[in-house]
Scaffold this active site. Structure first.
Site, mmCIF file in Angstrom:
data_model
loop_
_atom_site.group_PDB
_atom_site.id
_atom_site.type_symbol
_atom_site.label_atom_id
_atom_site.label_comp_id
_atom_site.label_asym_id
_atom_site.label_seq_id
_atom_site.Cartn_x
_atom_site.Cartn_y
_atom_site.Cartn_z
ATOM 1 N N HIS A 18 1.829 4.185 7.537
ATOM 2 C CA HIS A 18 0.834 4.532 6.523
ATOM 3 C C HIS A 18 -0.314 3.539 6.618
ATOM 4 O O HIS A 18 -0.326 2.502 5.956
ATOM 5 C CB HIS A 18 1.498 4.517 5.136
ATOM 6 C CG HIS A 18 0.605 4.992 4.023
ATOM 7 N ND1 HIS A 18 1.098 5.550 2.858
ATOM 8 C CD2 HIS A 18 -0.749 4.997 3.884
ATOM 9 C CE1 HIS A 18 0.092 5.864 2.065
ATOM 10 N NE2 HIS A 18 -1.046 5.524 2.658
ATOM 11 N N HIS A 20 -4.634 3.715 7.139
ATOM 12 C CA HIS A 20 -5.887 4.460 7.325
ATOM 13 C C HIS A 20 -6.767 3.615 8.224
ATOM 14 O O HIS A 20 -7.116 2.480 7.841
ATOM 15 C CB HIS A 20 -6.582 4.697 5.987
ATOM 16 C CG HIS A 20 -5.731 5.455 5.008
ATOM 17 N ND1 HIS A 20 -5.853 6.808 4.807
ATOM 18 C CD2 HIS A 20 -4.717 5.056 4.194
ATOM 19 C CE1 HIS A 20 -4.973 7.207 3.891
ATOM 20 N NE2 HIS A 20 -4.261 6.157 3.513
ATOM 21 N N HIS A 198 -0.173 12.396 0.965
ATOM 22 C CA HIS A 198 -0.136 11.423 -0.127
ATOM 23 C C HIS A 198 0.242 12.184 -1.391
ATOM 24 O O HIS A 198 -0.364 13.217 -1.710
ATOM 25 C CB HIS A 198 -1.521 10.808 -0.351
ATOM 26 C CG HIS A 198 -1.916 9.765 0.640
ATOM 27 N ND1 HIS A 198 -1.924 9.987 1.994
ATOM 28 C CD2 HIS A 198 -2.332 8.473 0.462
ATOM 29 C CE1 HIS A 198 -2.321 8.877 2.599
ATOM 30 N NE2 HIS A 198 -2.578 7.949 1.702
ATOM 31 N N GLU A 201 1.220 8.775 -5.889
ATOM 32 C CA GLU A 201 0.628 7.424 -5.928
ATOM 33 C C GLU A 201 0.095 7.241 -7.355
ATOM 34 O O GLU A 201 0.613 6.425 -8.111
ATOM 35 C CB GLU A 201 -0.502 7.306 -4.891
ATOM 36 C CG GLU A 201 -1.222 5.960 -4.903
ATOM 37 C CD GLU A 201 -2.444 5.914 -3.959
ATOM 38 O OE1 GLU A 201 -2.910 6.987 -3.504
ATOM 39 O OE2 GLU A 201 -2.933 4.793 -3.693
ATOM 40 N N ASP A 279 -1.517 0.430 4.256
ATOM 41 C CA ASP A 279 -2.474 1.400 3.690
ATOM 42 C C ASP A 279 -3.904 1.123 4.158
ATOM 43 O O ASP A 279 -4.374 1.747 5.107
ATOM 44 C CB ASP A 279 -2.357 1.405 2.152
ATOM 45 C CG ASP A 279 -2.808 2.705 1.519
ATOM 46 O OD1 ASP A 279 -3.117 3.662 2.252
ATOM 47 O OD2 ASP A 279 -2.861 2.774 0.271
ATOM 48 N N ASP A 280 -4.604 0.217 3.478
ATOM 49 C CA ASP A 280 -5.993 -0.135 3.825
ATOM 50 C C ASP A 280 -6.097 -1.655 3.840
ATOM 51 O O ASP A 280 -6.667 -2.272 2.918
ATOM 52 C CB ASP A 280 -6.948 0.453 2.777
ATOM 53 C CG ASP A 280 -6.849 1.966 2.706
ATOM 54 O OD1 ASP A 280 -7.387 2.636 3.596
ATOM 55 O OD2 ASP A 280 -6.182 2.468 1.776
HETATM 56 N N1 HPA Z 1 -4.705 7.033 -1.391
HETATM 57 C C1 HPA Z 1 -5.471 8.099 -1.203
HETATM 58 N N2 HPA Z 1 -6.431 8.145 -0.290
HETATM 59 C C2 HPA Z 1 -6.643 7.085 0.472
HETATM 60 C C3 HPA Z 1 -5.881 5.941 0.311
HETATM 61 C C4 HPA Z 1 -4.848 5.924 -0.651
HETATM 62 O O1 HPA Z 1 -4.102 4.949 -0.867
HETATM 63 N N3 HPA Z 1 -6.340 5.070 1.224
HETATM 64 C C5 HPA Z 1 -7.339 5.658 1.904
HETATM 65 N N4 HPA Z 1 -7.525 6.893 1.440
HETATM 66 ZN ZN ZN Z 2 -2.949 5.869 1.981
#
Ligand code: HPA
Ligand code: ZN
Length: 339
Positions: A18, A20, A198, A201, A279-280
């Site tokens: 996971h 991006h 996703h 969350e 994630d990011d």
């Molecule tokens: N959630 C949804 N969209 C996203 C995320 C995330 O954590 N990171 C980058 N795009």
């Molecule tokens: Zn994500």
């Protein structure tokens, strides 16, 4: 309790499922690409960029994330972005990565699909050859955009289908349920692409059910709100549907107030196939090794817990079975001497 060190975590071979790629754009590369492409950012300095990374929820992050992605224009930019992430993988002993990309973030600005994917693919091939890192690409649809835009993106992707393993769904979750994309996911699956999404969350457990039943996903990205629905937990456990959990992301976006409140360990105890992801990482204060390290501290994870998480990262991957077995054996061989 044994204290887990960074060097022990590094020793563990890991997969990241996971991530991006646009979320791995660090401040330095952002400034460099803004200069190279003569793009005016609203930030004057690296400190300005870092100071902007204070988020109150998912949307407040996404606004800044799409702003940063504007500096990505040429094939070389997508190559540099991806290569930089792979070098970080090498540092953290990430040996396999399944990488999300958001074509609409770029095609909506006039950057061609071909430019985006060719730059990334060149870096991934080089990463495989020179760093020994295997990888797959997962193409995400932006859920705040209409279904028609997702269908157009799928059309644009078809000439590159052999470079793409799966489709995914990201961006603003609340108000954009998986059901909105049932038809485009069906079309993608008919083309042989796997599916992930996703869900859970910020959105409710119902969105996770929709992703499973309507989008027929193989994994749920995040999924931490599944804990609110005992039937769902039972289903995820019985079917061993993986949740790709991102602890530092959840902390930064205020899904949990404190890392000590994160439900990762509870999910493990419930027999769910979870693993740790970043994630990011450029926005959330840590790459994969940092996520492992911070979780080990905050949740008092044992060495055996960390090994389980690393094993899960391969078990939940889209690697072929023989490759999964090879990776699981590698964990045993490299880490049996540890504690
Ligand atoms: N959630 C949804 N969209 C996203 C995320 C995330 O954590 N990171 C980058 N795009
Ligand atoms: Zn994500």
């Amino acid at each position: 309790m044994n204290f887990i060190s960074r060097s022990q975590i590094k020793k563990l071979p890991k997969a990241e499922l996971h991530l991006h790629i646009e979320g791995s754009l660090g401040p330095e590369l952002m400034m460099k690409l803004a200069k190279r492409n003569k793009i005016k950012l609203k930030y004057q300095s690296l400190d300005d960029i870092r100071a902007a990374y204070q988020f109150s929820n998912l949307q407040s992050f996404l606004d800044i994330y799409y702003e940063g992605a504007q500096v990505l224009v040429c094939e070389e930019d997508f190559f540099d972005l991806t290569w930089e992430y792979l070098l970080r993988c090498k540092e953290d002993n990430v040996v396999h990565a399944e990488i999300f990309f958001d074509p609409q973030t770029h095609t909506e600005r006039g950057v061609s699909f071909n430019t985006v994917i060719t730059g990334m693919k060149r870096a991934l091939d080089q990463g495989n050859r020179e760093l020994g890192i295997s990888s797959y690409l997962i193409m995400c649809f932006l859920r705040h955009l209409p279904e028609t835009s997702a269908f157009k993106t799928l059309e644009e992707a078809l000439p590159f289908k052999s470079w793409i393993k799966a489709v995914g769904l990201d961006s603003s979750e609340l108000g954009h349920p998986p059901s909105k994309f049932a038809r485009v996911f069906e079309a993608a699956r008919e083309h042989g692409l796997l599916a992930v999404a996703h869900a859970g969350e910020e959105g409710p457990p119902e969105y996770i059910w929709e992703a499973l039943e309507l989008l027929k996903v193989r994994r749920i990205d995040h999924g931490v709100r599944s804990m609110e629905d005992p039937k769902l937990i039972q289903y995820l456990q019985q079917k061993q549907i993986p949740l790709t959990v991102c602890p530092l992301s959840n902390l930064k976006l205020k899904v949990f107030k404190d890392l000590r409140d994160h439900n990762l360990k509870k999910l493990m105890n419930a027999g769910i196939l979870v693993m740790i992801n970043s994630d990011d990482p450029a926005y959330f204060g840590g790459y994969l090794g940092d996520n492992y390290f911070e979780c080990a501290k905050a949740l008092a994870l044992s060495w055996e817990d960390l090994k389980t998480l690393a094993r899960n990262s391969f078990s939940a991957s889209f690697l072929p079975d023989d490759e999964k077995t090879r990776m699981l054996n590698l964990i045993e061989r490299t880490c049996s001497d540890h504690m």
